[in-house]
Structures are given as C-alpha cells and as structure tokens.
Design an enzyme around this catalytic site. Structure first.
Site, PDB file in Angstrom:
ATOM      1  N   GLY A  93      90.116 110.059  51.352  1.00 52.27           N
ATOM      2  CA  GLY A  93      89.433 108.847  51.782  1.00 52.27           C
ATOM      3  C   GLY A  93      89.189 107.887  50.630  1.00 52.27           C
ATOM      4  O   GLY A  93      89.471 108.192  49.466  1.00 52.27           O
ATOM      5  N   TYR A 129      74.364 107.070  44.294  1.00 51.67           N
ATOM      6  CA  TYR A 129      74.542 107.735  43.004  1.00 51.67           C
ATOM      7  C   TYR A 129      74.705 106.758  41.849  1.00 51.67           C
ATOM      8  O   TYR A 129      74.994 107.159  40.726  1.00 51.67           O
ATOM      9  CB  TYR A 129      75.712 108.719  43.085  1.00 51.67           C
ATOM     10  CG  TYR A 129      75.307 109.979  43.809  1.00 51.67           C
ATOM     11  CD1 TYR A 129      74.832 111.077  43.112  1.00 51.67           C
ATOM     12  CD2 TYR A 129      75.348 110.046  45.198  1.00 51.67           C
ATOM     13  CE1 TYR A 129      74.419 112.222  43.770  1.00 51.67           C
ATOM     14  CE2 TYR A 129      74.934 111.184  45.877  1.00 51.67           C
ATOM     15  CZ  TYR A 129      74.472 112.269  45.152  1.00 51.67           C
ATOM     16  OH  TYR A 129      74.049 113.394  45.815  1.00 51.67           O
ATOM     17  N   HIS A 159      77.206  95.688  53.743  1.00 55.33           N
ATOM     18  CA  HIS A 159      78.333  96.564  53.418  1.00 55.33           C
ATOM     19  C   HIS A 159      79.594  96.080  54.131  1.00 55.33           C
ATOM     20  O   HIS A 159      79.542  95.218  55.010  1.00 55.33           O
ATOM     21  CB  HIS A 159      78.046  98.012  53.820  1.00 55.33           C
ATOM     22  CG  HIS A 159      77.136  98.731  52.873  1.00 55.33           C
ATOM     23  ND1 HIS A 159      75.767  98.657  52.972  1.00 55.33           N
ATOM     24  CD2 HIS A 159      77.391  99.532  51.799  1.00 55.33           C
ATOM     25  CE1 HIS A 159      75.214  99.379  52.003  1.00 55.33           C
ATOM     26  NE2 HIS A 159      76.182  99.916  51.284  1.00 55.33           N
ATOM     27  N   LYS A 164      81.861 100.570  57.401  1.00 54.71           N
ATOM     28  CA  LYS A 164      80.710 101.486  57.314  1.00 54.71           C
ATOM     29  C   LYS A 164      80.180 101.763  58.714  1.00 54.71           C
ATOM     30  O   LYS A 164      79.964 100.838  59.495  1.00 54.71           O
ATOM     31  CB  LYS A 164      79.615 100.901  56.422  1.00 54.71           C
ATOM     32  CG  LYS A 164      78.470 101.879  56.167  1.00 54.71           C
ATOM     33  CD  LYS A 164      77.581 101.395  55.031  1.00 54.71           C
ATOM     34  CE  LYS A 164      76.403 102.337  54.803  1.00 54.71           C
ATOM     35  NZ  LYS A 164      76.841 103.707  54.450  1.00 54.71           N
TER      36      LYS A 164
END
Length: 269
Positions: free
Chosen positions: A11, A125, A155, A159
C-alpha cells in the site's frame, strides 16, 4: 539490528514504511505481507518499493515468516491489525500500530494484549504532531476555560475514516488537560438549526479532497482574539520514519502499552 515486518507492504503507507526501514541504520526489512488475493504476493519487497532486490518477498500471512522478524509495523485496517496483534501475542513479538478507526471494544482488546507484549500505538507518528499534542495540553490549561475550541482536519480523497485519528488525539489531549473525557464534549457534525454552541464542547470539522497528506488545526477562539496551533504534513515519509523509530525503540522493551510520547521522551515537557 531490529528486524521489521511491514503489514500491508504494497500500500501507499506500506511502501513508505519499507523504504524508511531500509534506510534506517539500525533496522532491517525482514518481512512484509499483503492480502492473499493481491497480485503482489511473491514480489520482492525491495523491487516493489524501487529500492533494489532485498531477497525478501511479500507473503500473504506474517505467520509464515514468524521467525524472520522482531517487530510488526501495521498501518492497515482494524480487523487486519487485530489479527496481527493476536499473532504477536501468540509468538511474543512486538507491534507498532498506526491503524485508526478502532471501536472502543477493539481498543480494550489492544490494551489487554499489551499486558503480555510490547505495543506502541499512536494516532500519528510525526515528531511534529506529537509535539503539537503537548502544546495543546498547555494551551488548554491556559485558555480552555474561556475559549471556544474547534479542530479542523484535511486529508486526501482516499482516507476512509473521519475524523482522523490525529484529530481525535488532539481532542483527547485538550479534553484531558481540562479534566474532561472527549466522548462527553465532542461534537462531530453540525447541520441545520443546532442552537447556540455550548461552553464545553470541542467541535470537529473534516475535509476530504485531492492528495492532501494531512493538515490539522486546533483553534482556541475568544472574543477579539484566537490562537491556532497547526501541523501540516507534506510527505508520508514523515510518518514512516517516526514509525520505524518507534519500532527500533520498542525492541526488547518489556510488555506494556506505549505511545509516541514515550518514544520521543516528551513526558517531562
């Protein structure tokens, strides 16, 4: 050298994770998986990501490569992530979870497994976003009692969950700093005649468009002034590098539930 397995390796995010692990000096790409029906099962992970031959092929189940890796990085979907979590529980592996959209019951399941294996889980992250979480806590303590608080996130069109895990994380940071539970104060949609805004609510607005990697703004609005704290990501490698950093940090840690605040040492800020 920390041996890393990437779930959903073919992906968009998976390929970036493979690249990030390959270029990290203390990490090694040791395994990768895709759905059994994927035409990319059997393809070399390095060639898949344009990094040359790794001699590590995409498999359809990480259980088949269980002896090859130490840590799984999983940015897939809740059901798939929970399957890999069970695999870690069975074989004593560590896992870094970047998947969002879990139900409350699924979150409880993750917490339970984290009593037996090391787990890092974060809505984002990026180093910058996790610093933003800390800034929001401080802003909420200073301004939260008298400001209207709104969170806007944007986004790309692909998404599938809304609001984003990062937006929810921002809301949790703000609500927690004010002594509230986000589920008690969050307003996720406004339409029609809603009445006046209540004092404690935290509003969320969502944009899905084009190829936006990720943009988040928390607004503290008073009469005559407002403070906005914004983070904009322009490259998914930001998230991938952070996830690999988390995987390296997590290796050989004791069982427990950790966040990027732990990984980055932000608890004392």
């Amino acid at each position: 050298m920390v041996r890393i397995a990437v779930a959903g390796a073919a992906g968009r995010m998976g390929r970036n994770l493979v690249k990030a692990a390959h270029h990290n000096p203390v990490a090694k790409v040791a395994a990768g998986s895709e759905r059994p029906e994927s035409s990319l099962v059997g393809v070399d992970l390095g060639e898949l990501c344009g990094e040359g031959k790794f001699d590590v092929v995409v498999c359809d189940d990480l259980a088949k490569q269980i002896d090859q890796f130490d840590v799984i990085i999983d940015f897939t979907a809740p059901a798939s992530t929970l399957n890999n979590l069970a695999l870690c529980q069975q074989y004593g592996k560590s896992i870094v979870i970047g998947t969002t959209g879990f139900t409350e019951e699924q979150r409880e399941q993750i917490d339970l497994v984290a009593q037996q294996v090391p787990v890092v889980m974060a809505p984002n992250y990026s180093v910058g976003v996790n610093l933003v979480f800390k800034l929001l806590e401080k802003a909420a303590k200073v301004m939260g009692d008298y400001c209207d608080i709104e969170i806007v996130e944007a986004h790309h069109r692909h998404k599938v969950d809304a609001p984003s895990g990062t937006a929810i994380g921002m809301g949790e940071a703000i609500a927690g700093a004010m002594g509230n539970k986000l589920s008690d104060v969050a307003v996720y949609a406004r339409e029609g005649i809603t009445g006046e805004r209540t004092k404690d609510e935290i509003g969320f607005a969502t944009i899905r468009a084009g190829d936006i990697v990720g943009e988040h703004t928390a607004m503290f609005a008073d009469i005559g002034e407002r403070v906005e704290i914004t983070h904009k990501a322009t490259d998914r490698m930001t998230f991938a590098n952070g996830a690999v950093k988390a995987a390296v940090w997590l290796h050989e840690k004791p069982a427990g539930f950790y966040t990027m605040t732990d990984v980055l040492g932000l608890n004392d800020l």
